[in-house]
Write a protein that holds these residues in place. Structure first.
Motif, PDB file in Angstrom:
ATOM      1  N   ASP A 218       0.833  -1.215   0.000  1.00 48.68           N
ATOM      2  CA  ASP A 218       0.000   0.000   0.000  1.00 48.68           C
ATOM      3  C   ASP A 218       0.861   1.256   0.000  1.00 48.68           C
ATOM      4  OD1 ASP A 218      -2.305  -1.485  -0.048  1.00 48.68           O
ATOM      5  OD2 ASP A 218      -2.645  -1.384   2.126  1.00 48.68           O
ATOM      6  N   ASP A 219       1.908   1.255   0.837  1.00 48.38           N
ATOM      7  CA  ASP A 219       2.790   2.422   0.892  1.00 48.38           C
ATOM      8  C   ASP A 219       3.544   2.612  -0.427  1.00 48.38           C
ATOM      9  OD1 ASP A 219       2.005   2.912   3.457  1.00 48.38           O
ATOM     10  OD2 ASP A 219       3.785   2.035   4.404  1.00 48.38           O
ATOM     11  N   LEU A 220       3.917   1.502  -1.050  1.00 51.79           N
ATOM     12  CA  LEU A 220       4.613   1.581  -2.330  1.00 51.79           C
ATOM     13  C   LEU A 220       3.699   2.175  -3.396  1.00 51.79           C
ATOM     14  CD1 LEU A 220       6.965   1.028  -4.223  1.00 51.79           C
ATOM     15  CD2 LEU A 220       6.178  -1.342  -4.426  1.00 51.79           C
ATOM     16  N   ASN A 221       2.470   1.708  -3.453  1.00 48.57           N
ATOM     17  CA  ASN A 221       1.520   2.231  -4.438  1.00 48.57           C
ATOM     18  C   ASN A 221       1.263   3.715  -4.230  1.00 48.57           C
ATOM     19  OD1 ASN A 221       0.796   0.038  -6.194  1.00 48.57           O
ATOM     20  ND2 ASN A 221      -0.260  -0.923  -4.475  1.00 48.57           N
ATOM     21  N   GLU A 222       1.167   4.106  -2.973  1.00 45.77           N
ATOM     22  CA  GLU A 222       0.954   5.525  -2.675  1.00 45.77           C
ATOM     23  C   GLU A 222       2.147   6.370  -3.142  1.00 45.77           C
ATOM     24  OE1 GLU A 222       0.233   8.404   1.232  1.00 45.77           O
ATOM     25  OE2 GLU A 222      -0.211   6.250   1.351  1.00 45.77           O
ATOM     26  N   THR A 223       3.344   5.835  -2.943  1.00 46.05           N
ATOM     27  CA  THR A 223       4.556   6.553  -3.372  1.00 46.05           C
ATOM     28  C   THR A 223       4.613   6.666  -4.888  1.00 46.05           C
ATOM     29  OG1 THR A 223       5.762   5.745  -1.437  1.00 46.05           O
ATOM     30  CG2 THR A 223       7.078   6.546  -3.282  1.00 46.05           C
ATOM     31  N   LEU A 224       4.299   5.583  -5.578  1.00 44.67           N
ATOM     32  CA  LEU A 224       4.308   5.594  -7.045  1.00 44.67           C
ATOM     33  C   LEU A 224       3.309   6.604  -7.592  1.00 44.67           C
ATOM     34  CD1 LEU A 224       4.528   1.749  -7.802  1.00 44.67           C
ATOM     35  CD2 LEU A 224       6.390   3.421  -7.863  1.00 44.67           C
ATOM     36  N   ASN A 225       2.132   6.673  -6.997  1.00 49.67           N
ATOM     37  CA  ASN A 225       1.111   7.618  -7.440  1.00 49.67           C
ATOM     38  C   ASN A 225       1.518   9.063  -7.181  1.00 49.67           C
ATOM     39  OD1 ASN A 225      -0.610   5.561  -8.306  1.00 49.67           O
ATOM     40  ND2 ASN A 225      -1.616   5.388  -6.308  1.00 49.67           N
ATOM     41  N   LYS A 226       2.377   9.241  -6.197  1.00 47.33           N
ATOM     42  CA  LYS A 226       2.789  10.602  -5.834  1.00 47.33           C
ATOM     43  C   LYS A 226       3.912  11.129  -6.707  1.00 47.33           C
ATOM     44  CE  LYS A 226       4.127  13.339  -1.785  1.00 47.33           C
ATOM     45  NZ  LYS A 226       4.390  13.301  -0.313  1.00 47.33           N
ATOM     46  N   ILE A 227       4.901  10.281  -7.019  1.00 46.74           N
ATOM     47  CA  ILE A 227       6.079  10.787  -7.735  1.00 46.74           C
ATOM     48  C   ILE A 227       6.135  10.369  -9.207  1.00 46.74           C
ATOM     49  CG2 ILE A 227       7.402  10.859  -5.596  1.00 46.74           C
ATOM     50  CD1 ILE A 227       8.868   8.399  -6.427  1.00 46.74           C
ATOM     51  N   HIS A 228       5.319   9.429  -9.638  1.00 46.81           N
ATOM     52  CA  HIS A 228       5.235   9.011 -11.042  1.00 46.81           C
ATOM     53  C   HIS A 228       6.608   8.714 -11.656  1.00 46.81           C
ATOM     54  CE1 HIS A 228       1.020  10.128 -10.890  1.00 46.81           C
ATOM     55  NE2 HIS A 228       1.359  11.338 -10.463  1.00 46.81           N
ATOM     56  N   PRO A 229       7.303   7.702 -11.154  1.00 45.25           N
ATOM     57  CA  PRO A 229       8.638   7.384 -11.687  1.00 45.25           C
ATOM     58  C   PRO A 229       8.548   6.703 -13.050  1.00 45.25           C
ATOM     59  CG  PRO A 229       7.998   5.711 -10.121  1.00 45.25           C
ATOM     60  CD  PRO A 229       6.906   6.758 -10.084  1.00 45.25           C
ATOM     61  N   ASP A 230       9.675   6.676 -13.743  1.00 48.77           N
ATOM     62  CA  ASP A 230       9.770   5.952 -15.011  1.00 48.77           C
ATOM     63  C   ASP A 230      10.078   4.474 -14.778  1.00 48.77           C
ATOM     64  OD1 ASP A 230       9.812   8.356 -16.984  1.00 48.77           O
ATOM     65  OD2 ASP A 230      11.291   8.876 -15.456  1.00 48.77           O
ATOM     66  N   PHE A 231      10.811   4.208 -13.689  1.00 52.38           N
ATOM     67  CA  PHE A 231      11.249   2.853 -13.382  1.00 52.38           C
ATOM     68  C   PHE A 231      10.906   2.483 -11.941  1.00 52.38           C
ATOM     69  CE2 PHE A 231      14.054   3.931 -16.881  1.00 52.38           C
ATOM     70  CZ  PHE A 231      14.184   2.744 -17.588  1.00 52.38           C
ATOM     71  N   LEU A 232      10.638   1.202 -11.738  1.00 58.32           N
ATOM     72  CA  LEU A 232      10.534   0.625 -10.400  1.00 58.32           C
ATOM     73  C   LEU A 232      11.415  -0.609 -10.362  1.00 58.32           C
ATOM     74  CD1 LEU A 232       9.288   0.194  -7.554  1.00 58.32           C
ATOM     75  CD2 LEU A 232       7.467  -1.127  -8.691  1.00 58.32           C
ATOM     76  N   PHE A 233      12.332  -0.651  -9.396  1.00 56.26           N
ATOM     77  CA  PHE A 233      13.212  -1.809  -9.248  1.00 56.26           C
ATOM     78  C   PHE A 233      12.921  -2.488  -7.918  1.00 56.26           C
ATOM     79  CE2 PHE A 233      15.543   0.998 -12.142  1.00 56.26           C
ATOM     80  CZ  PHE A 233      15.718   0.125 -13.206  1.00 56.26           C
ATOM     81  N   ILE A 234      12.680  -3.797  -7.986  1.00 53.66           N
ATOM     82  CA  ILE A 234      12.313  -4.583  -6.811  1.00 53.66           C
ATOM     83  C   ILE A 234      13.382  -5.647  -6.571  1.00 53.66           C
ATOM     84  CG2 ILE A 234      10.575  -6.093  -5.786  1.00 53.66           C
ATOM     85  CD1 ILE A 234       8.527  -4.821  -7.710  1.00 53.66           C
ATOM     86  N   SER A 235      13.856  -5.721  -5.336  1.00 48.31           N
ATOM     87  CA  SER A 235      14.847  -6.724  -4.966  1.00 48.31           C
ATOM     88  C   SER A 235      14.200  -7.808  -4.118  1.00 48.31           C
ATOM     89  CB  SER A 235      15.987  -6.068  -4.181  1.00 48.31           C
ATOM     90  OG  SER A 235      16.880  -7.040  -3.688  1.00 48.31           O
ATOM     91  N   CYS A 236      14.515  -9.064  -4.457  1.00 47.68           N
ATOM     92  CA  CYS A 236      14.021 -10.198  -3.677  1.00 47.68           C
ATOM     93  C   CYS A 236      15.175 -11.173  -3.459  1.00 47.68           C
ATOM     94  CB  CYS A 236      12.869 -10.891  -4.402  1.00 47.68           C
ATOM     95  SG  CYS A 236      12.132 -12.251  -3.468  1.00 47.68           S
TER      96      CYS A 236
END
Length: 300
Positions: A218-236
């Motif tokens: 939820d926090d990630l989605n809120e951040t994405l909606n706020k700053i509108h980045p070109d890329f998202l990188f996820i580490s697992c």
């Protein structure tokens, strides 16, 4: 004598070396590693020996040395032999062993002293990729084989993470290049790999928002909606968190159709081939070369 006759003007020499004439002049003024012959008009002429020296210096720079470090090797009479590579390798090995010992024995001052020496001798990229990354892998192996405990591992990782983080936050950003968000998948605790990847992006000039671990969907989605980045990188890095990655990507893509998503980490590296094929468009890879290739096809 052969090799001592001035044969090449600065334009020809620069073309042979693949560097600009201004760079060559600056090297000569600052480091005085060669003394070109002057013709009657006062123009520089380079001998075969000069070209040989300069080609060696350029080779060292391409291997990760700074020009000052390469000149230092030259001044130590290590020219044209395998000596510099052998000496460099021995030096890295001995300093890495000493750093590992200091870290797993909680000797912070000694560890910081060694790290300072490493950064004074080698480039940032060389320290991180040739020293820190193998060292972190070694510490992980020692932990898994129960030769060190969680406290040893945590202390060592904290010291190295702190140094990488300092470099990351002191690296300039370019607001005209793509904006990227870097985050660990939910449930993750290990973030050094993601931080190193983020540093590569930042040193390429990318505007990177580093979130690290502990971020909910939820926090990630809120951040994405706020700053509108070109890329998202996820580490697992943990295999048990891997089943949550694909649904997370699917969910994020529904609301961010133009967002380019990349995933990486130890768990991604070790997943089954069938799973890799399913996620192939998103897998950034494990090495810096993999990262560069992935970015080059998507950052245009």
């Amino acid at each position: 004598m052969e090799g001592m006759e001035g044969k090449y003007n600065i334009k020809a020499a620069s073309k042979m070396l693949g560097i600009q004439p201004g760079t060559l002049r600056a090297w000569e003024r600052r480091y005085q590693m060669i003394a070109p012959i002057r013709n009657e008009s006062g123009h520089r002429l380079y001998t075969e020996e000069h070209i040989k020296i300069l080609k060696w210096l350029v080779k060292k720079i391409n291997q990760g040395f700074t020009i000052s470090q390469a000149v230092s090797l030259l001044e130590n009479n290590e020219l044209f032999s395998d000596g510099p590579n052998v000496i460099e390798g021995n030096q890295i090995t001995s300093m890495s062993v000493e750093l590992l010992s200091s870290l797993i024995n909680f000797k912070e001052l000694k560890a910081q002293e060694i790290i300072n020496s490493l950064f004074s001798l080698f480039t940032i990229e060389k320290v991180i990729f040739d020293i820190f990354v193998p060292l972190l892998e070694k510490i992980g192996e020692l932990r898994e084989s129960h030769k060190i405990n969680g406290a040893n591992e945590h202390f060592a990782f904290s010291i190295i993470r702190s140094r990488i983080g300092t470099i990351f936050y002191n690296s300039p950003q370019n607001p005209y290049l793509p904006k990227a968000v870097a985050v660990c998948s939910p449930g993750e605790a290990h973030e050094i790999g993601l931080l190193i990847f983020s540093l590569v992006l930042r040193r390429k000039g990318f505007d990177v928002v580093y979130l690290g671990s502990g971020i909910t969907e939820d926090d990630l989605n809120e951040t994405l909606n706020k700053i509108h980045p070109d890329f998202l990188f996820i580490s697992c890095t943990m295999k048990e968190n891997l089943p949550n990655v694909l649904p997370l990507i699917t969910s994020i893509k529904l609301n961010n159709k133009n967002l380019k998503i990349g995933i990486g980490g130890y768990a991604v590296k070790t997943m089954k081939q069938s799973d890799k094929e399913q996620l192939s468009a998103f897998i950034v890879g494990q090495t810096r070369g993999d990262w560069e290739k992935w970015l080059s096809t998507r950052a245009g």
